[in-house]
Design a protein around this motif. Structure first.
Motif, mmCIF file in Angstrom:
data_model
loop_
_atom_site.group_PDB
_atom_site.id
_atom_site.type_symbol
_atom_site.label_atom_id
_atom_site.label_comp_id
_atom_site.label_asym_id
_atom_site.label_seq_id
_atom_site.Cartn_x
_atom_site.Cartn_y
_atom_site.Cartn_z
ATOM 1 N N ARG A 130 0.830 -1.204 0.000
ATOM 2 C CA ARG A 130 0.000 0.000 0.000
ATOM 3 C C ARG A 130 0.870 1.261 0.000
ATOM 4 N NH1 ARG A 130 -5.974 0.870 2.164
ATOM 5 N NH2 ARG A 130 -6.182 3.044 1.542
ATOM 6 N N SER A 131 1.999 1.211 0.702
ATOM 7 C CA SER A 131 2.873 2.381 0.791
ATOM 8 C C SER A 131 3.493 2.739 -0.555
ATOM 9 C CB SER A 131 3.987 2.131 1.805
ATOM 10 O OG SER A 131 4.747 0.984 1.443
ATOM 11 N N SER A 132 3.692 1.760 -1.430
ATOM 12 C CA SER A 132 4.239 2.058 -2.762
ATOM 13 C C SER A 132 3.142 2.284 -3.795
ATOM 14 C CB SER A 132 5.174 0.932 -3.228
ATOM 15 O OG SER A 132 4.517 -0.318 -3.223
ATOM 16 N N TRP A 133 1.936 1.828 -3.497
ATOM 17 C CA TRP A 133 0.817 2.051 -4.413
ATOM 18 C C TRP A 133 0.327 3.496 -4.367
ATOM 19 C CZ3 TRP A 133 -2.068 -0.277 -8.163
ATOM 20 C CH2 TRP A 133 -3.323 0.256 -8.434
ATOM 21 N N GLU A 134 0.130 4.001 -3.161
ATOM 22 C CA GLU A 134 -0.572 5.276 -3.015
ATOM 23 C C GLU A 134 0.094 6.450 -3.739
ATOM 24 O OE1 GLU A 134 -1.246 5.621 1.185
ATOM 25 O OE2 GLU A 134 -3.142 4.498 1.050
ATOM 26 N N PRO A 135 1.430 6.583 -3.737
ATOM 27 C CA PRO A 135 2.007 7.750 -4.424
ATOM 28 C C PRO A 135 1.875 7.694 -5.942
ATOM 29 C CG PRO A 135 3.540 6.832 -2.814
ATOM 30 C CD PRO A 135 2.453 5.827 -3.009
ATOM 31 N N TRP A 136 1.725 6.477 -6.516
ATOM 32 C CA TRP A 136 1.790 6.325 -7.968
ATOM 33 C C TRP A 136 0.509 5.771 -8.580
ATOM 34 C CZ3 TRP A 136 5.873 9.016 -8.367
ATOM 35 C CH2 TRP A 136 6.932 8.857 -7.472
ATOM 36 N N ALA A 137 -0.510 5.560 -7.794
ATOM 37 C CA ALA A 137 -1.716 4.875 -8.271
ATOM 38 C C ALA A 137 -2.288 5.548 -9.518
ATOM 39 C CB ALA A 137 -2.770 4.834 -7.170
ATOM 40 N N ALA A 138 -2.689 4.721 -10.486
ATOM 41 C CA ALA A 138 -3.213 5.210 -11.756
ATOM 42 C C ALA A 138 -4.460 4.419 -12.132
ATOM 43 C CB ALA A 138 -2.163 5.079 -12.859
ATOM 44 N N ASP A 139 -5.343 5.069 -12.844
ATOM 45 C CA ASP A 139 -6.582 4.449 -13.320
ATOM 46 C C ASP A 139 -6.350 3.994 -14.764
ATOM 47 O OD1 ASP A 139 -9.148 3.662 -13.861
ATOM 48 O OD2 ASP A 139 -10.028 5.669 -13.748
ATOM 49 N N GLY A 140 -5.767 2.816 -14.914
ATOM 50 C CA GLY A 140 -5.348 2.352 -16.235
ATOM 51 C C GLY A 140 -6.484 2.139 -17.204
ATOM 52 N N ASP A 141 -7.632 1.701 -16.740
ATOM 53 C CA ASP A 141 -8.768 1.456 -17.635
ATOM 54 C C ASP A 141 -9.780 2.590 -17.611
ATOM 55 O OD1 ASP A 141 -9.672 0.977 -15.091
ATOM 56 O OD2 ASP A 141 -10.193 -1.123 -15.442
ATOM 57 N N ARG A 142 -9.454 3.661 -16.901
ATOM 58 C CA ARG A 142 -10.249 4.890 -16.928
ATOM 59 C C ARG A 142 -11.721 4.635 -16.544
ATOM 60 N NH1 ARG A 142 -6.462 4.329 -20.302
ATOM 61 N NH2 ARG A 142 -7.730 3.089 -21.718
ATOM 62 N N ASP A 143 -11.893 3.808 -15.485
ATOM 63 C CA ASP A 143 -13.249 3.524 -15.014
ATOM 64 C C ASP A 143 -13.586 4.278 -13.734
ATOM 65 O OD1 ASP A 143 -11.713 2.196 -13.140
ATOM 66 O OD2 ASP A 143 -12.715 0.250 -13.377
ATOM 67 N N GLY A 144 -12.693 5.178 -13.321
ATOM 68 C CA GLY A 144 -12.940 5.974 -12.135
ATOM 69 C C GLY A 144 -12.496 5.347 -10.833
ATOM 70 N N VAL A 145 -11.881 4.141 -10.901
ATOM 71 C CA VAL A 145 -11.435 3.431 -9.698
ATOM 72 C C VAL A 145 -9.975 3.032 -9.897
ATOM 73 C CG1 VAL A 145 -11.781 1.419 -8.219
ATOM 74 C CG2 VAL A 145 -13.755 2.555 -9.272
ATOM 75 N N MET A 146 -9.163 3.168 -8.843
ATOM 76 C CA MET A 146 -7.770 2.722 -8.874
ATOM 77 C C MET A 146 -7.625 1.556 -7.908
ATOM 78 S SD MET A 146 -5.755 6.395 -9.169
ATOM 79 C CE MET A 146 -6.701 7.167 -7.848
ATOM 80 N N ASP A 147 -7.436 0.366 -8.459
ATOM 81 C CA ASP A 147 -7.506 -0.864 -7.677
ATOM 82 C C ASP A 147 -6.290 -1.727 -7.987
ATOM 83 O OD1 ASP A 147 -8.100 -3.274 -6.464
ATOM 84 O OD2 ASP A 147 -10.097 -3.460 -7.336
#
Length: 248
Positions: free
Chosen positions: A173-190
């Motif tokens: 989670r600590s490495s996800w949060e700074p760089w999280a991206a919505d790759g499929d542009r569905d409004g959610v970053m998962d």
């Protein structure tokens, strides 16, 4: 939809040439610790499957990569179509802000989770592993570091004591949060959605501000993802194999 099969195959071919040339150097890659990352003679990369009978895929909403290229390259490389779509779209969109090839992301995806199919899992058409992937407890036992969970990360993996990496690209989670991206542009970053995870990996790898088109910058980026020579070797072997098979 953006059609770019020739550009993607050209990039894959250039990656093979660039990395092959880099392996001729006595000091292969420069990292902060100046490691010699030449694969040792006894190193054998994990096998990369070639599947001739992958089913045809239906384009998904927001897809950038050309569908014909996607289906053809999936058959040649054995990469599940949803995973290949995620890697190729991350390259085409330049979500990371640097030149990063789909083969690099595929190399990481193979090493981390066999493109979300590790241990018999299936990958859904929207890029999710069933069941979801939760990594081992980072409890300091054996080769893993000891990292305590936080309340926020516990909500991800359910362990109140130890941290776990999650998803097909194995993010903390600590490495996800700074760089999280919505790759499929569905409004959610998962992190469990490979479209989002591949795009986030691209952002993470590009964070140095350098294009990953040379041995030095490429290896430094992969080394930042996992600080182990064997990991860089494995990703390089898989990425190169995928580039060669895609260009056949």
């Amino acid at each position: 939809m953006i059609s770019g099969p020739r550009a993607i195959v050209l990039f894959a071919t250039l990656l093979v040439l660039a990395t092959a040339a880099a392996f001729g150097l006595s000091r292969l890659y420069a990292t902060p610790r100046t490691l010699d990352l030449t694969p040792p003679p006894e190193y054998v990369a994990a096998p990369v499957p070639v599947t001739a009978d992958l089913p045809a895929a239906t384009p998904v909403s927001g897809q950038l990569v050309d569908q014909d290229w996607l289906e053809r390259t999936a058959r040649r490389t054995g990469i599940p179509t949803p995973a290949l779509r995620a890697y190729a779209d991350a390259q085409i969109s330049r979500v990371g802000g640097c030149d990063i090839g789909w083969t690099t992301l595929a190399g990481i995806g193979w090493v981390e989770s066999h493109h979300g199919t590790i241990d018999g899992r299936s990958l859904t058409v929207d890029g999710r592993s069933e069941p979801p992937i939760i990594g081992v407890a980072l409890d300091g036992v054996g080769p893993v570091a000891a990292i305590r969970a936080t309340p926020e990360s516990t909500a991800w993996h359910g362990d109140p004591t130890w941290e776990h990496a999650v998803g097909p690209m194995q993010f903390l989670r600590s490495s996800w949060e700074p760089w999280a991206a919505d790759g499929d542009r569905d409004g959610v970053m998962d992190p469990h959605d490979l479209d989002d995870a591949a795009a986030t990996a691209a952002r993470y790898l590009c964070a140095s501000g350098h294009d990953l088109d040379s041995g030095t910058t490429w290896a430094s980026a992969i080394h930042s993802y996992n600080h182990a020579q064997e990991y860089v070797d494995a990703v390089h072997a898989a990425a190169t194999a995928y580039a060669q098979r895609a260009a056949r």
